[in-house]
Scaffold this motif. Structure first.
Motif, PDB file in Angstrom:
ATOM      1  N   THR A   1      46.896 -14.223  49.084  1.00  0.00           N
ATOM      2  CA  THR A   1      46.638 -14.131  47.647  1.00  0.00           C
ATOM      3  C   THR A   1      45.849 -15.361  47.201  1.00  0.00           C
ATOM      4  O   THR A   1      46.171 -16.483  47.588  1.00  0.00           O
ATOM      5  CB  THR A   1      47.966 -14.061  46.864  1.00  0.00           C
ATOM      6  OG1 THR A   1      48.733 -12.968  47.373  1.00  0.00           O
ATOM      7  CG2 THR A   1      47.708 -13.856  45.378  1.00  0.00           C
TER       8      THR A   1
ATOM      9  N   LYS B   1      44.037 -17.852  44.226  1.00  0.00           N
ATOM     10  CA  LYS B   1      43.906 -18.379  42.861  1.00  0.00           C
ATOM     11  C   LYS B   1      42.756 -19.381  42.894  1.00  0.00           C
ATOM     12  O   LYS B   1      42.716 -20.238  43.775  1.00  0.00           O
ATOM     13  CB  LYS B   1      45.198 -19.076  42.417  1.00  0.00           C
ATOM     14  CG  LYS B   1      46.436 -18.185  42.423  1.00  0.00           C
ATOM     15  CD  LYS B   1      47.665 -18.932  41.930  1.00  0.00           C
ATOM     16  CE  LYS B   1      48.011 -20.094  42.829  1.00  0.00           C
ATOM     17  NZ  LYS B   1      49.286 -20.750  42.438  1.00  0.00           N
TER      18      LYS B   1
ATOM     19  N   ALA C   1      43.070 -12.840  43.010  1.00  0.00           N
ATOM     20  CA  ALA C   1      44.148 -12.540  42.074  1.00  0.00           C
ATOM     21  C   ALA C   1      43.849 -13.164  40.713  1.00  0.00           C
ATOM     22  O   ALA C   1      44.014 -12.524  39.672  1.00  0.00           O
ATOM     23  CB  ALA C   1      45.472 -13.059  42.621  1.00  0.00           C
ATOM     24  N   GLU C   2      43.415 -14.430  40.707  1.00  0.00           N
ATOM     25  CA  GLU C   2      43.078 -15.142  39.470  1.00  0.00           C
ATOM     26  C   GLU C   2      41.873 -16.035  39.719  1.00  0.00           C
ATOM     27  O   GLU C   2      41.796 -16.704  40.750  1.00  0.00           O
ATOM     28  CB  GLU C   2      44.251 -16.026  39.015  1.00  0.00           C
ATOM     29  CG  GLU C   2      45.496 -15.281  38.611  1.00  0.00           C
ATOM     30  CD  GLU C   2      46.623 -16.247  38.238  1.00  0.00           C
ATOM     31  OE1 GLU C   2      46.457 -17.463  38.461  1.00  0.00           O
ATOM     32  OE2 GLU C   2      47.653 -15.787  37.726  1.00  0.00           O
TER      33      GLU C   2
ATOM     34  N   SER D   1      39.800 -10.169  36.538  1.00  0.00           N
ATOM     35  CA  SER D   1      40.580 -11.296  37.060  1.00  0.00           C
ATOM     36  C   SER D   1      39.834 -12.618  36.868  1.00  0.00           C
ATOM     37  O   SER D   1      40.375 -13.683  37.134  1.00  0.00           O
ATOM     38  CB  SER D   1      40.878 -11.086  38.550  1.00  0.00           C
ATOM     39  OG  SER D   1      39.674 -11.010  39.288  1.00  0.00           O
TER      40      SER D   1
END
Length: 717
Positions: free
Chosen positions: A572, A574, A600-601, A632
């Motif tokens: 994941t 970020k 994800a971000e 996102s």
């Protein structure tokens, strides 16, 4: 004579053990690795497979990639036999496969076509007759005859089993030479056999096999049931996944039973390579069936004559006489320079004397910068017989608080039975560090203190010094490690070892998270880098991993967006994205590829009012459309009353892996590496992932106005 016989016994047993090991390991995971390193037990197989895959990719580029204009020998279609009942008008080569007890007739100047479609019909028979016109089939047959058939040493006496066995062995040797470009490689795996090389057209469902043999095949074969075909469709276990530059796939099947077995089951694997002919757009699967055969029997002779003949036949006897003299010299030197001093030391040893046998470094404390951390006060305490006042012993510049004299009793003196009194001193050093992220980015991302201990043979330990390790934050956009190690205090008696131990600690911290290190008192010592296993499998990093000089820093540079794309699949993501980096990608024509990578971000921080809007307006319609639909990807809108902790030059992402660990990818945003193709670095060090993860959280806690790109663009005129 005794030496020769003894050596023969050693050689015999070594060969037996090695052959038993290879036979057993054949059924294991041939791609087995521990801590990203190949396991010795299967390395001989994995090395062969990897070398074979690399050479097959070269053959594809040279022969199969574009078949249209590839020349083959005239009349090659007549060397492709369609009717398996046909017997070529030339002398055959007898084969015997001991493992299955099969006797075959092989024709090295011919290949045979087999229909691998179970839905056979009269129409299939006519189609089969046309298969010799398949250009890839012609190239394959031409290659096999020229590179293998013409070079195999063979005898034609089929009344002698040993000749038939040797013929089959010689064929396998020649194929291994063709696959590895090494005439001696077969000696590493003497029992490896390759009885068939074949290529399958996925459109026509015909298979061409080399060499042509008199071995009958079932009349009803469904290619969809074959393990090598299922492996190309990800429906069967396959190891050694690989790709070429055209994204064609390679691999090796698990163990399965040969389709032609009628006697003892033959457990084999298949090396497969599915590729595309760029001219016809047809897909083909090139396969090599490999197995272990019992042609080289484990020797059973145990008599002295055999043990005498073994080294003599291998011509080792030439080296035995000088070897005997060399061994005698070594034993003499071993006694004179190693055993003799030890014996003398044991003879003269007294309790008052103790010898240092080990130097250990142990982590005392470790503090990361964070929004919850403030000023910290570190102190270290120790004891010494004489205070060392040299600058080298106190490089870190910590404050010396106390020196307290005290008295301790030493052990018995050598000259008398009287006990001596020696003065010793207790000392304490302190230092204050600010690791807070609340207002500004701190100077250090992490501070560590380490104690250095000597351990004597009696088990006593003594502190001989302390180190402090500073992980700096002022070089994030650099490739250098940002690690500075200095002595807090160091004993005078170990002054000569200070630089060596400091360097060993530096290497340890860059490559490991372990809280203890056993030092080597060798100034030339260096530690080997360990690469995370999943990083080694990323195609765009493989070349860099082999050549990069930055691997000793627990990080590696990357130059392709697809590297990030492959890495992002591992967990994941970020990300904090800078406008500088987006402009850099735009200039390098890589912005579109970057936006295709899912996260994800992802946040972009504005440092001036409307600066992202100006950048957005400069883009073409296609990229604008991609950006505005990235939900996102959000903007931290400029606010003059908020101080950002992340600078405009910082562009990074934290990748949380499925195994619980984290990586950091940092992108270069200045012009320092503009003359290179580098886009940034990837780090698997805990100190980096911890720092950037905390930096990310700190920035999000600033209570910014955050908008999606669509809301940002449409919210203002």
């Amino acid at each position: 004579m005794v030496l020769i016989i003894s050596f023969g016994y050693v050689v015999k047993n070594h060969l037996e053990i090695e052959k038993y090991k290879q036979i057993n390991f054949w059924y294991e995971d041939l791609d087995l690795k521990v801590d990203s390193k190949k396991v010795d037990s299967t390395k001989v197989f994995s090395d062969f497979i990897e070398q074979t895959q690399e050479n097959l990719k070269k053959y594809y580029n040279k022969y199969y990639r574009k078949s249209k204009n590839r020349r083959v020998i005239r009349g090659i279609e007549h060397k492709i036999i369609v009717d398996n009942r046909y017997v070529p008008n030339e002398e055959y080569i007898p084969w015997k496969i001991l493992k299955t007890d099969d006797m075959l007739k092989a024709y090295y100047n011919y290949s045979g076509v087999i229909d691998f479609d179970s839905k056979q019909s009269n129409n299939r028979i006519e189609q089969k007759k046309q298969s010799p016109n398949d250009k890839i089939f012609q190239i394959f047959a031409d290659m096999m005859i020229k590179n293998i058939g013409k070079h195999v040493k063979s005898k034609t006496n089929d009344n002698d089993d040993s000749i038939a066995i040797q013929n089959f062995h010689n064929f396998s040797k020649e194929v291994i030479t063709f696959l590895t470009n090494d005439e001696e490689y077969w000696k590493k795996i003497p029992d490896l056999r390759i009885n068939s090389i074949y290529i399958f057209n996925t459109r026509t469902r015909f298979l061409l096999s080399y060499p042509f043999t008199d071995q009958p095949f079932s009349s009803q074969i469904d290619f969809k049931t074959r393990p090598w075909f299922k492996a190309t469709e990800n429906n069967y276990f396959s190891s050694f996944p690989n790709r070429d530059n055209d994204s064609n796939q390679l691999g090796v099947t698990g163990i399965y039973i040969d389709i032609n077995d009628e006697n003892e089951p033959n457990k084999m694997r298949t090396i497969w390579y599915k590729f595309k002919d760029q001219d016809t757009k047809d897909y083909y699967i090139l396969c090599l069936d490999i197995f272990l055969d019992k042609s080289h029997q484990i020797v059973q002779e145990k008599n002295l004559l055999y043990l005498l003949k073994k080294p003599l036949n291998s011509q080792i006897w030439i080296y035995l006489l000088p070897l005997s003299a060399f061994i005698a010299l070594c034993l003499s030197l071993l006694y004179e320079f190693i055993l003799k001093p030890i014996l003398i030391r044991l003879k003269l040893y007294e309790p008052g004397k103790d010898f240092v046998v080990k130097i250990k470094l142990q982590r005392e404390s470790k503090h990361y910068a964070s929004k919850d951390e403030g000023e910290i006060t570190l102190n270290i305490k120790g004891e010494t017989k004489a205070i060392n006042k040299s600058e080298q012993s106190r490089e870190a510049g910590w404050n010396l608080n106390d020196i307290i004299p005290n008295i301790e009793f030493s052990v018995k003196s050598n000259e008398s039975n009287a006990r001596e009194q020696e003065a010793s001193f207790s000392y304490e050093f302190t230092k204050v560090y600010d690791l807070s992220m609340v207002e500004d980015k701190p100077i250090y991302r992490c501070i560590e203190t380490w104690r250095v201990l000597s351990e004597s043979q009696s088990g006593k330990t003594q502190t001989i010094g302390f180190f402090v390790a500073h992980w700096n934050t002022n070089n994030s956009a650099d490739i250098e490690e940002g690690l500075d190690i200095k002595s807090i205090y160091w004993e005078q008696d170990y002054q000569d070892n200070l630089d060596s131990l400091k360097e060993q600690l530096r290497q340890h911290l860059l490559l490991s998270e372990k809280p203890e290190l056993v030092a080597v008192l060798d100034r030339q010592y260096s530690k080997r880098q360990t690469i995370p296993q999943f990083l080694e499998k990323i195609d765009s990093l493989k070349t860099l991993i082999k050549s990069s000089s930055y691997l000793q820093q627990g990080k590696i540079v990357f130059s392709e967006i697809r590297t990030l794309a492959e890495l992002y699949k591992e967990g994941t993501v970020k990300a904090i994205c800078s406008l500088h980096f987006l402009k850099n990608l735009k200039n390098k024509q890589q912005l579109k590829d970057f936006l295709d990578v899912p996260v994800a971000e992802r946040y972009l921080i504005e440092y001036e009012e409307d600066e992202f809007r100006y950048f957005y307006d400069s883009l073409d319609d296609e990229i604008k459309s991609k950006l505005i639909n990235q939900y996102s990807f959000k903007i931290m809108v400029y606010q003059d009353d908020i101080e950002n902790i992340i600078s405009p030059q910082d562009d990074f992402c934290i990748i949380s892996l499925k195994n619980g660990s984290k990586l950091v990818a940092y992108s270069f945003t200045d012009n320092k590496y503009s003359h290179t193709s580098w886009l940034g670095w990837i780090s698997w060090r805990e100190v980096d992932s911890q720092f950037y993860d905390e930096l990310y959280k700190c920035q999000l806690s600033k209570n910014h106005l955050i908008k999606t790109i669509r809301a940002y663009i449409e919210g203002k005129s």
